[in-house]
Design a protein around this motif. Structure first.
Motif, PDB file in Angstrom:
ATOM      1  N   PRO A  58       0.840  -1.199   0.000  1.00  0.00           N
ATOM      2  CA  PRO A  58       0.000   0.000   0.000  1.00  0.00           C
ATOM      3  C   PRO A  58       0.874   1.247   0.000  1.00  0.00           C
ATOM      4  N   GLY A  59       0.572   2.173  -0.898  1.00  0.00           N
ATOM      5  CA  GLY A  59       1.389   3.365  -1.034  1.00  0.00           C
ATOM      6  C   GLY A  59       1.037   4.433  -0.016  1.00  0.00           C
ATOM      7  N   PRO A  60       1.718   5.573  -0.073  1.00  0.00           N
ATOM      8  CA  PRO A  60       1.503   6.632   0.921  1.00  0.00           C
ATOM      9  C   PRO A  60       0.108   7.233   0.876  1.00  0.00           C
ATOM     10  N   GLN A  61      -0.593   7.117  -0.237  1.00  0.00           N
ATOM     11  CA  GLN A  61      -1.945   7.651  -0.337  1.00  0.00           C
ATOM     12  C   GLN A  61      -3.007   6.545  -0.386  1.00  0.00           C
ATOM     13  N   PHE A  62      -2.631   5.332   0.008  1.00  0.00           N
ATOM     14  CA  PHE A  62      -3.580   4.218  -0.006  1.00  0.00           C
ATOM     15  C   PHE A  62      -4.763   4.522   0.906  1.00  0.00           C
ATOM     16  N   TRP A  63      -5.945   4.149   0.469  1.00  0.00           N
ATOM     17  CA  TRP A  63      -7.150   4.313   1.272  1.00  0.00           C
ATOM     18  C   TRP A  63      -8.067   3.121   1.045  1.00  0.00           C
ATOM     19  N   GLN A  64      -8.980   2.953   1.966  1.00  0.00           N
ATOM     20  CA  GLN A  64      -9.955   1.883   1.828  1.00  0.00           C
ATOM     21  C   GLN A  64     -11.187   2.253   2.632  1.00  0.00           C
ATOM     22  N   ASN A  65     -12.342   2.137   2.033  1.00  0.00           N
ATOM     23  CA  ASN A  65     -13.577   2.447   2.738  1.00  0.00           C
ATOM     24  C   ASN A  65     -13.914   1.354   3.746  1.00  0.00           C
ATOM     25  N   ARG A  66     -14.807   1.668   4.647  1.00  0.00           N
ATOM     26  CA  ARG A  66     -15.149   0.746   5.737  1.00  0.00           C
ATOM     27  C   ARG A  66     -16.656   0.544   5.782  1.00  0.00           C
ATOM     28  N   VAL A  67     -17.057  -0.692   6.126  1.00  0.00           N
ATOM     29  CA  VAL A  67     -18.475  -1.019   6.235  1.00  0.00           C
ATOM     30  C   VAL A  67     -18.714  -1.789   7.533  1.00  0.00           C
ATOM     31  N   ASP A  68     -19.583  -1.283   8.371  1.00  0.00           N
ATOM     32  CA  ASP A  68     -19.993  -1.966   9.598  1.00  0.00           C
ATOM     33  C   ASP A  68     -21.485  -2.275   9.497  1.00  0.00           C
ATOM     34  N   TYR A  69     -21.874  -3.430  10.000  1.00  0.00           N
ATOM     35  CA  TYR A  69     -23.259  -3.881   9.878  1.00  0.00           C
ATOM     36  C   TYR A  69     -23.847  -4.196  11.245  1.00  0.00           C
ATOM     37  N   ALA A  70     -25.111  -3.881  11.404  1.00  0.00           N
ATOM     38  CA  ALA A  70     -25.920  -4.358  12.530  1.00  0.00           C
ATOM     39  C   ALA A  70     -27.177  -4.982  11.921  1.00  0.00           C
ATOM     40  N   ILE A  71     -27.389  -6.270  12.172  1.00  0.00           N
ATOM     41  CA  ILE A  71     -28.432  -7.015  11.453  1.00  0.00           C
ATOM     42  C   ILE A  71     -29.303  -7.780  12.444  1.00  0.00           C
ATOM     43  N   GLN A  72     -30.597  -7.695  12.234  1.00  0.00           N
ATOM     44  CA  GLN A  72     -31.573  -8.523  12.953  1.00  0.00           C
ATOM     45  C   GLN A  72     -32.237  -9.421  11.915  1.00  0.00           C
TER      46      GLN A  72
END
Length: 655
Positions: A58-72
């Motif tokens: 991963p380079g100096p400007q690497f990014w990655q989005n995040r996903v959190d879930y709450a499920i019933q």
């Protein structure tokens, strides 16, 4: 003679031709091999940049989005329906403002009009209506959306800004769980009740990355590409059901009997398998803390891209402690119907899971989650984070191999999150590679060597079994998108060739001393991120200290064959005391480092390694051997380690 003694007496180099004995095949550059083509500078599919650097990291400007879930979720056994209510917390770390979100609706693949159904060469007779969306809201307000096959586009009333801004997407939905024809998710009937094998069961965010923006390939059956985060989920089922799922059960006191809690505590301290629910207890009401109505099972999982679970009244349940590096532990668990009970059947499942994970963890990267579940169901042979779906009628070596393989997917692609829909070899090939050594390690090689019946008859040599594929002009390369690989080639290309490529790289090109640290560092570097093939190629070349462009070109980017041989050999000035000159040749486009065995007339022999550099400037390289005595025979690759298409020219008898 020791190899160290021989090294000072052997020189490999390009020499002038002349005075050679009769060749085993014609001299001259063979039509198939061109050094300038194999060793040319290599441009990889994805260029290095500030996001992914030239060392494959991963380079100096690497990014990655995040996903959190709450499920019933709730299962209705009467209608085989699952109803869910999920809230997705989506975090935008990208440099872009996002005016839409794309969500994957993989259950829609079971619709009669889905792209997967209509494009499949094997017509399906059974279908569902896929996801039925009851509500879609962003930050508590209804929004416009569009369903297109297995994708959902959510139109945002206001763009989600970059820099870590968040929103909450709520989706309420229901669908009918397929029968066993569903494959990876199904309702499976057993003697004591149905088993619900629940996967691809909630709308999941598509990945937005630096490579393509939204990666919205439709789901045609070639697995997944998912984003990471934490997942909390709750499953409501009839009170006589047992639920086993990804992650940690957070309310055991609500859903387990006191006896079951005590047995689990014992299993957490035991290297031997402990029964949590015995076959005799399956139909005993006392094996549930509540009689009648429903119960809700709650689970939590961190650093994951997905969760799956199984629910049934029919489960036998056992567990054993997994010993991890640095004194840490996890828990191997198996759930299966009474049909799977047997000393060479599912009685050993948790032992197999424990053994495989302990090997993978010590060899490559520690298992990251508190529980690993093996489900005995209808036999999907499918992996999810923390749980795998196998067949309750599997037994003997096959049960070990399938269990180890599916749990091996923890490392690829559950930890190292490559794009399975585009690069299947980084999923199946890498996992099959680590399987090979797990089979060798388990119980002193009880199930070694690891063989895949689809391509490896008993006693066969893997380097020979790959030859038909390499010779097949219609075979795709490993770089072909997963959905473009016909079933005829799926296993041989993605699994077998992918695994053999790493075995050859480890054992014949780099050696374990260079390969193993580099591969471990690759896993640690890209854990919970999304590497591409180009990242992997750059990383291994950089970390191992070897320009492997020729190997990536021949084995991965192309389907090139290997056919090296000895075309001629003679003594210098016809005098054995002055050494010998050996001429090599290749009839195909790929060459590799190889062992050359020298058998002497006095009965002794010596081995030397011929580096791949011997081929860089000539299709017929000549090796100067300072042997000093009479030779009886020369053999290239004497131990049969290379996938050589024609071994008839590998041996040369000296006059």
């Amino acid at each position: 003679m020791k190899k160290s003694d021989l090294a000072g007496r052997i020189a490999a180099g390009l020499l002038a031709a002349g005075g050679m004995a009769a060749p085993a095949f014609a001299d001259g550059a063979p039509a198939g091999f061109d050094p300038q083509a194999l060793f040319a500078p290599l441009s990889l599919p994805d260029a290095a940049n500030a996001f992914r650097d030239s060392a494959g990291k991963p380079g100096p400007q690497f990014w990655q989005n995040r996903v959190d879930y709450a499920i019933q979720a709730e299962i209705d056994p009467a209608s085989h329906a699952l109803r869910g209510d999920e809230t997705i917390t989506y975090t935008n770390h990208s440099p872009d403002a996002l005016d839409v979100l794309w969500v994957q609706l993989d259950q829609n693949a079971y619709r009669a009009d889905s792209r997967g159904s209509l494009g499949s060469p094997r017509p399906r007779k059974d279908f569902t209506d896929g996801y039925q969306l009851d509500a879609v809201e962003v930050d508590g307000k209804p929004v416009h959306y569009l369903v297109d096959d297995t994708r959902l586009r959510v139109d945002l009333p206001q763009a989600l800004a970059s820099g870590g801004k968040q929103l909450k997407l709520r989706i309420r939905y229901h669908y009918t769980v397929p029968g066993t024809w569903g494959g990876r998710t199904a309702v499976t009937p057993t003697r004591n009740g149905d088993i619900y094998e629940i996967a691809q069961w909630f709308p999941r965010m598509a990945v937005y990355d630096d490579l393509r923006g939204w990666d919205t390939l439709p789901y045609l059956g070639s697995e997944f590409y998912l984003e990471y985060g934490n997942i909390d989920y709750a499953v409501t089922v009839p009170s006589n059901y047992i639920v086993a799922g990804s992650g940690e059960l957070t309310n055991p006191k609500d859903v387990l009997t006191t006896t079951q809690q005590q047995r689990l505590a014992k299993a957490a301290q035991s290297d031997a398998t402990v029964m949590i629910r015995t076959p005799q207890e399956v139909n005993d009401p006392a094996s549930h803390p509540k009689q009648g109505g429903t119960q809700t099972w709650r689970f939590h999982m961190e650093h994951t891209r997905d969760v799956a679970f199984a629910a049934s009244p029919a489960f036998v349940w056992d567990a054993a402690r997994i010993n991890l590096p640095d004194g840490k532990h996890s828990l191997a668990m198996s759930v299966y119907p009474v049909e799977g009970v047997g000393k060479d059947k599912w009685d050993r499942s948790s032992e197999y899971v424990k053994g495989a994970i302990e090997h993978f963890s010590s060899k490559w990267y520690p298992y990251p989650w508190p529980v690993a579940v093996n489900l005995g169901g209808h036999g999907a042979g499918m992996e999810y984070p923390g749980i795998v779906f196998d067949g309750f009628d599997d037994k003997g070596p096959m049960l070990f191999w399938i269990s180890a393989h599916e749990i091996g997917h923890t490392w690829f692609p559950m930890v190292v999150g490559s794009n399975e829909r585009r690069s299947a070899f980084m999923d199946e090939g890498f996992n099959t590679f680590i399987d090979v050594y797990a089979s060798d390690a388990f119980n002193h090689g009880e199930f070694a060597p690891k063989r895949d019946s689809e391509y490896a008859p008993k006693g066969g040599n893997p380097v020979d079994e790959i030859l038909p594929l390499l010779a097949d002009a219609d075979a795709p390369t490993m770089m072909a998108p997963a959905d473009s690989v016909a079933e005829k080639y799926r296993h041989s290309v993605s699994y077998f060739k992918g695994a053999l490529g790493l075995v050859l790289l480890r054992e014949q090109i780099l050696g374990p001393e260079r390969f193993d640290p580099a591969f471990r560092k690759y896993i640690a570097t890209w854990a919970y991120h999304h590497p591409t093939p180009s990242d992997f190629f750059r990383f291994m070349s950089s970390e191992a200290g070897e320009d492997l462009s020729w190997w990536w070109r021949g084995w991965y980017l192309n389907n090139w064959q290997l056919d090296m041989g000895i075309s001629a050999a003679s003594y210098v000035d016809n005098d054995p005391s002055k050494g010998a000159v050996v001429t090599l040749a290749s009839k195909q486009k790929l060459v590799m480092p190889a062992t050359l065995r020298i058998d002497y007339a006095d009965g002794g022999h010596e081995d030397i390694r011929v580096p791949v550099e011997a081929w860089r400037q000539s299709a017929t390289p000549k090796l100067a051997l300072r042997t000093g005595k009479r030779i009886s025979k020369l053999t290239l690759d004497p131990d049969h380690k290379l996938p050589d298409a024609d071994r008839s020219n590998n041996t040369f008898n000296m006059p």
